[in-house]
Scaffold this active site. Structure first.
Site, PDB file in Angstrom:
ATOM      1  N   ASN A  73       0.826  -1.214   0.000  1.00  0.00           N
ATOM      2  CA  ASN A  73       0.000   0.000   0.000  1.00  0.00           C
ATOM      3  C   ASN A  73       0.856   1.259   0.000  1.00  0.00           C
ATOM      4  O   ASN A  73       0.489   2.276  -0.601  1.00  0.00           O
ATOM      5  CB  ASN A  73      -0.925   0.012   1.222  1.00  0.00           C
ATOM      6  CG  ASN A  73      -2.117  -0.906   1.053  1.00  0.00           C
ATOM      7  OD1 ASN A  73      -2.395  -1.377  -0.038  1.00  0.00           O
ATOM      8  ND2 ASN A  73      -2.814  -1.175   2.144  1.00  0.00           N
TER       9      ASN A  73
ATOM     10  N   CYS B   2      -6.255  -0.380   9.960  1.00  0.00           N
ATOM     11  CA  CYS B   2      -5.920  -1.382   8.939  1.00  0.00           C
ATOM     12  C   CYS B   2      -5.686  -0.599   7.655  1.00  0.00           C
ATOM     13  O   CYS B   2      -4.816   0.270   7.627  1.00  0.00           O
ATOM     14  CB  CYS B   2      -7.023  -2.436   8.816  1.00  0.00           C
ATOM     15  SG  CYS B   2      -8.709  -1.782   8.733  1.00  0.00           S
TER      16      CYS B   2
ATOM     17  N   LYS C 184     -18.801  -1.255   6.324  1.00  0.00           N
ATOM     18  CA  LYS C 184     -19.621  -1.231   5.109  1.00  0.00           C
ATOM     19  C   LYS C 184     -20.487  -2.492   5.008  1.00  0.00           C
ATOM     20  O   LYS C 184     -20.218  -3.397   4.216  1.00  0.00           O
ATOM     21  CB  LYS C 184     -18.735  -1.093   3.876  1.00  0.00           C
ATOM     22  CG  LYS C 184     -17.860   0.154   3.879  1.00  0.00           C
ATOM     23  CD  LYS C 184     -17.390   0.513   2.486  1.00  0.00           C
ATOM     24  CE  LYS C 184     -16.546  -0.556   1.862  1.00  0.00           C
ATOM     25  NZ  LYS C 184     -16.138  -0.224   0.479  1.00  0.00           N
TER      26      LYS C 184
END
Length: 598
Positions: free
Chosen positions: A247, A334, A376
């Site tokens: 990432n 996270c 979500k």
């Protein structure tokens, strides 16, 4: 009804999951909300909500007909053998459309009407975020309410009410939000008043390879300073390090200890949503194995790695809980801070705070760390037709982790496993509006509290079913420290295999205890009522003795004596016999209640 081409198909065979040679013949009905199989001969009915359908497959045509196989999110599986291929195709097409609506307004909760007398609004006001923070003793001199997210101006997936360190300025809040993925800046979720340590959650920083934010660095410093008793601050990245590094190459990443002084950074190695989705899929395949070979079943459990992933969630949660109880504040994230962050923060609080281990408290924990902080649900549970890569059993893992802790500490929880199953089932049923949407902003825009029923109202109305008879109220001060050794991480047959008829042992002991407890409570209530009557009759006898006459005569069934209507006086010896009889009755009632508790 537009998606239902064939609402009724007769002479359908429901195949046995273990031995497909065995089947039940009946009629299959498709309504707007349910798939219903009725077998008058076997006196059997099977009702399956369309929203519970996770997988629908039309298998190749056989000499006996076309099999339609369904797999449900509550882990029920069924295979229907339909003789005409056209009927099978109609059923398949209908179920595909009905199980995945195109928009949220088409979900079951907007059609559902409760058959009970429970008012529609019941449950929607049970939780108040401000009241929950007050219970934790914040705001305080160290933590204050930030109003910058009013109307969701900074972060649309966060609650409007945020708690931040008292020393944080508005510019630091805005700067940190800009530096965090999806604007999910560090915000307090739990304050452990016993040590002054804080649990703060956020998303990953947009640091890239060399990026930094002075505002975010100062913000994290203020979190550390808000805990005077802490020597340093933990930053827990729940991801595997290799994922976080990947990432970082994409412009996101993780914090550098060099830029965040007085912090200790740790990775916890919980895999991403895609790995978890595949893991559960393999677990379900294992549970559906049509073999009685122990070796294959155990190999399947091992290869799915489901228990390994559950162990990782528990280990990270225990680490966070131990840090807080030792007086060290923790910042958890996270990637976007709504999956693994929700899991670990919620389980850590479950270990620390006995309130969250009650029926009301568990609801509050879910409301706060899952609903208000923007897990979500619509995407992860696949309520609508869309990108299946967004689906992942994140909340299922949380329910499983809760059960793992319950098995090690059966007296510490007010609720039983049926409570967890009910929450999990209704998460996917979409019968209630509680879990609809990806964040609070969406739920408010949908006006769910006005148009749908709340799951919490239903569960509260049925609370007697969910009470754990082993619950020890005295354990309220206990911080739980579960073991995560491999032999203590268990496969939850009661969730993943609960619809397999014939594979279960006798009725679980915990259910028998619950029934015994309810029966005992009923006996005690009846004994109190009878005891009250005995006391009243004794008082009546005493009055009669004092006056020398009986003004109201006692029934012969109680006294054991024949009472004649023309008798106006009863001598002292008879009254003494009656009074003695009442004392004996009362003593017998008390002994009966005590023996029922043994």
């Amino acid at each position: 009804m537009e998606h239902i081409a064939t609402p009724k198909v007769e002479n359908v065979h429901l195949l046995d999951n273990i031995n497909t040679r065995n089947s039940t013949v009946g009629t299959l009905y498709i309504t707007t909300t349910h798939l219903i199989f009725v077998s008058p001969k076997e006196k059997e009915e099977l009702w399956i909500l369309h929203m519970h359908l996770n997988v629908v497959e039309k298998l190749p045509l056989t000499t006996s007909g076309t099999p339609i196989r369904i797999q449900c999110s509550n882990f029920r599986t069924a295979t229907f053998l339909v003789h005409r291929d056209k009927d099978a195709q109609d059923i398949y097409t209908s179920l595909i459309h009905l199980s995945r609506p195109l928009q949220l307004e088409d979900l079951y909760c907007f059609q559902y009407r409760s058959k009970s007398d429970l008012p529609q609004h019941t449950g929607w006001t049970f939780f108040d975020l401000g009241a929950e923070f007050s219970r934790q003793r914040v705001p305080s001199t160290s933590w204050v309410t930030c109003g910058l997210n009013t109307e969701y101006r900074i972060c649309p997936t966060y609650p409007t009410q945020l708690l931040v360190p008292a020393t944080v300025t508005s510019s630091l809040v805005v700067g940190s939000a800009k530096f965090r993925s999806k604007g999910r800046l560090p915000a307090l979720t739990f304050y452990y008043s016993a040590t002054g340590a804080a649990l703060v959650r956020c998303s990953q920083p947009l640091s890239g390879l060399k990026g930094r934010s002075p505002e975010d660095e100062k913000f994290i410093g203020c979190i550390a300073d808000a805990n005077p008793g802490g020597k340093f601050l933990y930053i827990v990245d729940t991801r595997p390090k290799i994922n976080a590094m990947a990432n970082r190459a994409g412009g996101k990443g993780y914090e550098s200890e060099a830029f965040y002084p007085n912090t200790k950074f740790v990775f916890k190695g919980i895999e991403n949503i895609h790995i978890m989705r595949e893991s559960l899929s393999k677990l379900v395949e294992t549970c559906e194995l049509k073999t009685d070979t122990m070796e294959l079943f155990l190999q399947g459990i091992e290869q799915s790695q489901w228990l390994k992933h559950g162990k990782a969630v528990l280990e990270a949660s225990i680490f966070i809980a131990e840090a807080l109880t030792s007086g060290t504040s923790v910042v958890v994230h996270c990637s976007d801070g709504w999956d693994r962050t929700s899991q670990t923060c919620a389980v850590a609080q479950l270990l620390i705070d006995p309130f969250y281990r009650t029926i009301q408290g568990y609801q509050a924990l879910i409301e706060k760390d899952w609903l208000h902080f923007g897990h979500k649900f619509s995407d992860r549970c696949g309520f609508l037709a869309g990108d299946s890569r967004e689906i992942s059993p994140v909340f299922t893992q949380f329910i499983d982790a809760t059960w793992q802790v319950m098995t090690q500490f059966p007296q510490a929880f007010q609720f039983n496993s049926k409570y967890l199953l009910a929450i999990h089932d209704h998460l996917y049923s979409c019968q209630y509006g509680t879990f609809i949407g990806n964040c609070q902003k969406e739920r408010q825009e949908l006006k769910l509290s006005e148009k749908t029923f709340s799951l919490w109202g239903f569960l509260t109305n049925s609370a007697d079913e969910f009470v754990n008879p082993l619950y020890d109220h005295a354990s309220k001060t206990e911080v739980l420290r579960p073991s995560v050794s491999p032999q203590n991480i268990r496969f939850w047959r009661g969730l993943y295999c609960r619809f397999e008829v014939g594979t279960h042992p006798r009725e679980p002991v915990i259910d028998l205890l619950t029934l015994t407890q309810l029966h005992t409570a009923s006996l005690e209530d009846h004994a109190k009522h009878l005891s009250k009557r005995v006391d009243g009759l004794r008082s009546l006898i005493s009055t009669a003795k004092a006056s020398g006459a009986v003004k109201k005569f006692l029934p012969s069934a109680v006294t054991g004596m024949a009472v004649k209507q023309d008798v106006e006086e009863v001598n002292d010896s008879e009254l003494e016999k009656v009074e003695k009889r009442f004392v004996e009755l009362k003593t017998a009632l008390v002994e009966k209640c005590q023996s029922s508790k043994m």
